[in-house]
Design an enzyme around this catalytic site. Structure first.
Site, PDB file in Angstrom:
ATOM      1  N   HIS A   1       5.863   4.703   1.194  1.00  0.00           N
ATOM      2  CA  HIS A   1       6.475   5.769   1.993  1.00  0.00           C
ATOM      3  C   HIS A   1       7.562   5.227   2.925  1.00  0.00           C
ATOM      4  O   HIS A   1       8.597   5.871   3.115  1.00  0.00           O
ATOM      5  CB  HIS A   1       5.403   6.518   2.792  1.00  0.00           C
ATOM      6  CG  HIS A   1       4.534   7.381   1.937  1.00  0.00           C
ATOM      7  ND1 HIS A   1       3.181   7.504   2.146  1.00  0.00           N
ATOM      8  CD2 HIS A   1       4.810   8.140   0.852  1.00  0.00           C
ATOM      9  CE1 HIS A   1       2.678   8.323   1.228  1.00  0.00           C
ATOM     10  NE2 HIS A   1       3.648   8.714   0.429  1.00  0.00           N
TER      11      HIS A   1
ATOM     12  N   CYS B   1      -1.684  -6.308  23.732  1.00  0.00           N
ATOM     13  CA  CYS B   1      -1.389  -7.296  24.776  1.00  0.00           C
ATOM     14  C   CYS B   1      -2.578  -8.213  25.034  1.00  0.00           C
ATOM     15  O   CYS B   1      -2.433  -9.303  25.556  1.00  0.00           O
ATOM     16  CB  CYS B   1      -0.972  -6.579  26.051  1.00  0.00           C
ATOM     17  SG  CYS B   1      -2.354  -5.761  26.906  1.00  0.00           S
TER      18      CYS B   1
ATOM     19  N   CYS C   1      -7.137  -2.773  24.994  1.00  0.00           N
ATOM     20  CA  CYS C   1      -7.355  -4.023  24.250  1.00  0.00           C
ATOM     21  C   CYS C   1      -8.746  -4.590  24.534  1.00  0.00           C
ATOM     22  O   CYS C   1      -9.432  -5.059  23.627  1.00  0.00           O
ATOM     23  CB  CYS C   1      -6.286  -5.047  24.611  1.00  0.00           C
ATOM     24  SG  CYS C   1      -4.673  -4.691  23.876  1.00  0.00           S
TER      25      CYS C   1
ATOM     26  N   CYS D   1       0.829  -1.202   0.000  1.00  0.00           N
ATOM     27  CA  CYS D   1       0.000   0.000   0.000  1.00  0.00           C
ATOM     28  C   CYS D   1       0.863   1.251   0.000  1.00  0.00           C
ATOM     29  O   CYS D   1       2.091   1.193   0.028  1.00  0.00           O
ATOM     30  CB  CYS D   1      -0.988  -0.021   1.168  1.00  0.00           C
ATOM     31  SG  CYS D   1      -0.287   0.572   2.709  1.00  0.00           S
TER      32      CYS D   1
ATOM     33  N   HIS E   1       1.840  -5.203   6.213  1.00  0.00           N
ATOM     34  CA  HIS E   1       0.907  -5.057   7.332  1.00  0.00           C
ATOM     35  C   HIS E   1      -0.537  -5.368   6.941  1.00  0.00           C
ATOM     36  O   HIS E   1      -1.443  -5.224   7.745  1.00  0.00           O
ATOM     37  CB  HIS E   1       1.024  -3.653   7.950  1.00  0.00           C
ATOM     38  CG  HIS E   1       0.786  -2.538   6.987  1.00  0.00           C
ATOM     39  ND1 HIS E   1       1.791  -1.989   6.232  1.00  0.00           N
ATOM     40  CD2 HIS E   1      -0.341  -1.886   6.635  1.00  0.00           C
ATOM     41  CE1 HIS E   1       1.298  -1.036   5.465  1.00  0.00           C
ATOM     42  NE2 HIS E   1       0.001  -0.951   5.693  1.00  0.00           N
ATOM     43  N   GLU E   2      -0.758  -5.755   5.691  1.00  0.00           N
ATOM     44  CA  GLU E   2      -2.096  -6.182   5.242  1.00  0.00           C
ATOM     45  C   GLU E   2      -1.916  -7.557   4.631  1.00  0.00           C
ATOM     46  O   GLU E   2      -1.232  -7.702   3.621  1.00  0.00           O
ATOM     47  CB  GLU E   2      -2.633  -5.183   4.208  1.00  0.00           C
ATOM     48  CG  GLU E   2      -2.939  -3.824   4.826  1.00  0.00           C
ATOM     49  CD  GLU E   2      -2.589  -2.648   3.923  1.00  0.00           C
ATOM     50  OE1 GLU E   2      -2.215  -2.868   2.758  1.00  0.00           O
ATOM     51  OE2 GLU E   2      -2.668  -1.519   4.397  1.00  0.00           O
TER      52      GLU E   2
ATOM     53  N   CYS F   1      -5.091  -5.234  28.508  1.00  0.00           N
ATOM     54  CA  CYS F   1      -5.225  -3.893  29.094  1.00  0.00           C
ATOM     55  C   CYS F   1      -6.606  -3.312  28.761  1.00  0.00           C
ATOM     56  O   CYS F   1      -7.368  -3.872  27.968  1.00  0.00           O
ATOM     57  CB  CYS F   1      -4.106  -2.973  28.597  1.00  0.00           C
ATOM     58  SG  CYS F   1      -4.273  -2.417  26.893  1.00  0.00           S
TER      59      CYS F   1
ATOM     60  N   THR G   1       1.429   3.314   2.303  1.00  0.00           N
ATOM     61  CA  THR G   1       2.298   3.404   3.480  1.00  0.00           C
ATOM     62  C   THR G   1       3.603   2.658   3.241  1.00  0.00           C
ATOM     63  O   THR G   1       4.687   3.128   3.603  1.00  0.00           O
ATOM     64  CB  THR G   1       1.568   2.850   4.722  1.00  0.00           C
ATOM     65  OG1 THR G   1       0.379   3.616   4.936  1.00  0.00           O
ATOM     66  CG2 THR G   1       2.451   2.914   5.959  1.00  0.00           C
TER      67      THR G   1
HETATM   68 ZN   LIG Z   1      -1.433  -0.086   4.465  1.00  0.00          ZN
HETATM   69 ZN   LIG Z   2      -3.209  -4.027  25.536  1.00  0.00          ZN
END
Ligand SMILES: [Zn+2]
Ligand SMILES: [Zn+2]
Length: 136
Positions: free
Chosen positions: A45, A92, A98, A40, A62-63, A95, A42
């Site tokens: 870049h 995590c 999350c 993509c 990341h996809e 938390c 990103t």
């Molecule tokens: Zn992306």
């Molecule tokens: Zn978390």
């Protein structure tokens, strides 16, 4: 494993390191065989060195989607052979961020292809909870 490593500005390296599939080491993890990974804007870049907080060396991606190959003993929702797509953000899981589904704010969080090695490779090990078929 074959993978593409971003080495720095405008430098991508195709690597074949002879390593086999990575092991599932935690009870809630699954190993995916990556079947698709996006490229993509990103990523462009990042490759150009324009995203300041992304540091080489890094496997981008990341996809992505994949097939579940192996599951740790605590994995409940997926099983080997399932086709899944994943969120890139790994929180995590415990938390307050999350628990309300806002893993991007998790103080312990990381993101495939941004702050940890991503999916421009053959296999990835990830916690079961990043399978986004079940996210809100
Ligand atoms: Zn992306
Ligand atoms: Zn978390």
């Amino acid at each position: 494993m074959r993978k593409v490593i971003w080495r720095g500005r405008e430098v991508l390296e195709f690597v074949q390191d002879g390593e086999g599939p990575p092991a599932v080491t935690k009870p809630d993890e699954v190993r995916l065989r990556i079947t698709a990974a996006g490229v993509c804007g990103t990523d462009v870049h990042i490759i150009q060195g324009k995203v300041r907080f992304v540091e080489p060396p890094l496997v981008l991606g990341h996809e992505f989607a994949g097939v579940v190959e192996e599951c740790g003993p605590a994995v409940k929702r997926v099983r080997p052979g399932d086709r899944v797509k994943c969120d890139s953000v790994v929180g995590c899981g415990a938390c307050s961020w999350c628990l309300r589904g806002a893993t991007q704010f998790c103080p312990e969080g990381s993101e495939f292809g941004i702050t940890r090695d991503g999916a421009w490779c053959e296999w990835l090990v990830a916690p079961e909870r990043v399978d986004s078929r079940f996210s809100r």
